[in-house]
Design an enzyme around this catalytic site. Sequence first.
Site, PDB file in Angstrom:
ATOM      1  N   ASP A 169     -10.821   6.669   6.655  1.00 35.21           N
ATOM      2  CA  ASP A 169      -9.392   6.381   6.544  1.00 35.21           C
ATOM      3  C   ASP A 169      -8.601   7.636   6.899  1.00 35.21           C
ATOM      4  O   ASP A 169      -8.633   8.640   6.181  1.00 35.21           O
ATOM      5  CB  ASP A 169      -9.072   5.931   5.120  1.00 35.21           C
ATOM      6  CG  ASP A 169      -7.655   5.369   4.978  1.00 35.21           C
ATOM      7  OD1 ASP A 169      -6.826   5.600   5.885  1.00 35.21           O
ATOM      8  OD2 ASP A 169      -7.372   4.708   3.965  1.00 35.21           O
ATOM      9  N   ASN A 179       0.827   8.530   0.234  1.00 36.49           N
ATOM     10  CA  ASN A 179       1.590   9.762   0.035  1.00 36.49           C
ATOM     11  C   ASN A 179       2.693   9.936   1.068  1.00 36.49           C
ATOM     12  O   ASN A 179       3.766  10.470   0.760  1.00 36.49           O
ATOM     13  CB  ASN A 179       0.645  10.967   0.079  1.00 36.49           C
ATOM     14  CG  ASN A 179      -0.221  11.055  -1.150  1.00 36.49           C
ATOM     15  OD1 ASN A 179       0.266  11.244  -2.253  1.00 36.49           O
ATOM     16  ND2 ASN A 179      -1.529  10.896  -0.972  1.00 36.49           N
ATOM     17  N   ASP A 192       0.859  -1.185   0.000  1.00 32.24           N
ATOM     18  CA  ASP A 192       0.000   0.000   0.000  1.00 32.24           C
ATOM     19  C   ASP A 192       0.895   1.235   0.000  1.00 32.24           C
ATOM     20  O   ASP A 192       1.440   1.606   1.038  1.00 32.24           O
ATOM     21  CB  ASP A 192      -0.922  -0.023   1.223  1.00 32.24           C
ATOM     22  CG  ASP A 192      -1.681   1.274   1.433  1.00 32.24           C
ATOM     23  OD1 ASP A 192      -1.889   2.003   0.438  1.00 32.24           O
ATOM     24  OD2 ASP A 192      -2.058   1.553   2.591  1.00 32.24           O
ATOM     25  N   ASP A 246      -6.066   2.852  -3.227  1.00 31.60           N
ATOM     26  CA  ASP A 246      -6.212   2.564  -1.797  1.00 31.60           C
ATOM     27  C   ASP A 246      -7.678   2.567  -1.391  1.00 31.60           C
ATOM     28  O   ASP A 246      -8.104   1.747  -0.553  1.00 31.60           O
ATOM     29  CB  ASP A 246      -5.421   3.564  -0.962  1.00 31.60           C
ATOM     30  CG  ASP A 246      -5.774   5.020  -1.266  1.00 31.60           C
ATOM     31  OD1 ASP A 246      -6.361   5.304  -2.329  1.00 31.60           O
ATOM     32  OD2 ASP A 246      -5.433   5.889  -0.430  1.00 31.60           O
ATOM     33  N   ARG A 247      -8.466   3.443  -1.987  1.00 35.49           N
ATOM     34  CA  ARG A 247      -9.897   3.492  -1.678  1.00 35.49           C
ATOM     35  C   ARG A 247     -10.597   2.234  -2.178  1.00 35.49           C
ATOM     36  O   ARG A 247     -11.474   1.685  -1.509  1.00 35.49           O
ATOM     37  CB  ARG A 247     -10.538   4.740  -2.287  1.00 35.49           C
ATOM     38  CG  ARG A 247      -9.941   6.045  -1.764  1.00 35.49           C
ATOM     39  CD  ARG A 247     -10.522   7.257  -2.446  1.00 35.49           C
ATOM     40  NE  ARG A 247     -11.883   7.534  -2.000  1.00 35.49           N
ATOM     41  CZ  ARG A 247     -12.645   8.506  -2.497  1.00 35.49           C
ATOM     42  NH1 ARG A 247     -12.171   9.280  -3.465  1.00 35.49           N
ATOM     43  NH2 ARG A 247     -13.866   8.703  -2.033  1.00 35.49           N
ATOM     44  N   GLY A 262      -8.990   6.298  -6.269  1.00 34.41           N
ATOM     45  CA  GLY A 262      -7.684   5.924  -5.748  1.00 34.41           C
ATOM     46  C   GLY A 262      -7.614   4.428  -5.458  1.00 34.41           C
ATOM     47  O   GLY A 262      -8.582   3.838  -4.952  1.00 34.41           O
ATOM     48  N   THR A 286       4.371   3.922   3.295  1.00 37.77           N
ATOM     49  CA  THR A 286       4.104   2.713   2.522  1.00 37.77           C
ATOM     50  C   THR A 286       4.013   1.544   3.493  1.00 37.77           C
ATOM     51  O   THR A 286       4.940   1.273   4.249  1.00 37.77           O
ATOM     52  CB  THR A 286       5.218   2.455   1.490  1.00 37.77           C
ATOM     53  OG1 THR A 286       5.154   3.463   0.478  1.00 37.77           O
ATOM     54  CG2 THR A 286       5.058   1.091   0.837  1.00 37.77           C
TER      55      THR A 286
END
Length: 236
Positions: free
Chosen positions: A112, A9, A6, A92-93, A90, A12
Amino acid sequence: MLLAIDIGNTKTKFALFYNEKIIFKDSIPTSIAPSLFEKIKEKPSKICIASVVPKINPIIEERAKAFEIKPLYVSFDKIKTSIKSPEKIGEDRIANVLGALHQYKPPIIIVDLGTATVFDCIDKNSVYIGGAILPGIEISISSLFEKCSLLSPFEIKEPKSCIGNDTKSAIQSGIFYGYIEQIDGMTKRIKRRIKEARVIGTGGINLFLSHLKEIDIIDPDLTLKGINVYQKNLLT
């Protein structure tokens, strides 16, 4: 064995999965994300990535060649959604949505807490209908100290009182309780639209998660779990 990565920004996160069990996990600053492979002691058979920092991806792919693996990236193809441009969601979403649907019954609201604070909404039919994004607490703090020349940065922690008796304690209170009220208030507003939704909290800001009254479940590994779900097609 899957290596789930993951790339956020700021941080990680990565984990080794044996089926659905995490057997190793860690996190490092995204600025040095490619070095994560130095921490992996067992060779994975597959690598799957959710990344919101595209410039890092080619470097990760190059490092993955040492394992003779071409990474797979999370995409919107495994979720049902009603939003206008699903290709712009995104990664991640998407992973959060997949992780939530695999473990919990919808409707679901995901909160989140990361570089940005992100709300994602899944209706009772398991359809991802969108959400809301606002600046994360670290962005807000950095901006405050950058724009106010008389203020010096310091660690944010839970204050003794909501009323500060000096500048430092006033900032502590405003940031800590203000952020909590902001998140709880936004969650309440969304819950008025999505009745009987379960609220899942995730992200790396543990200082605040346990203080949020509207959070039902805290799942710090939700994104990594969602990456595993995507790779294994666990929702199909």
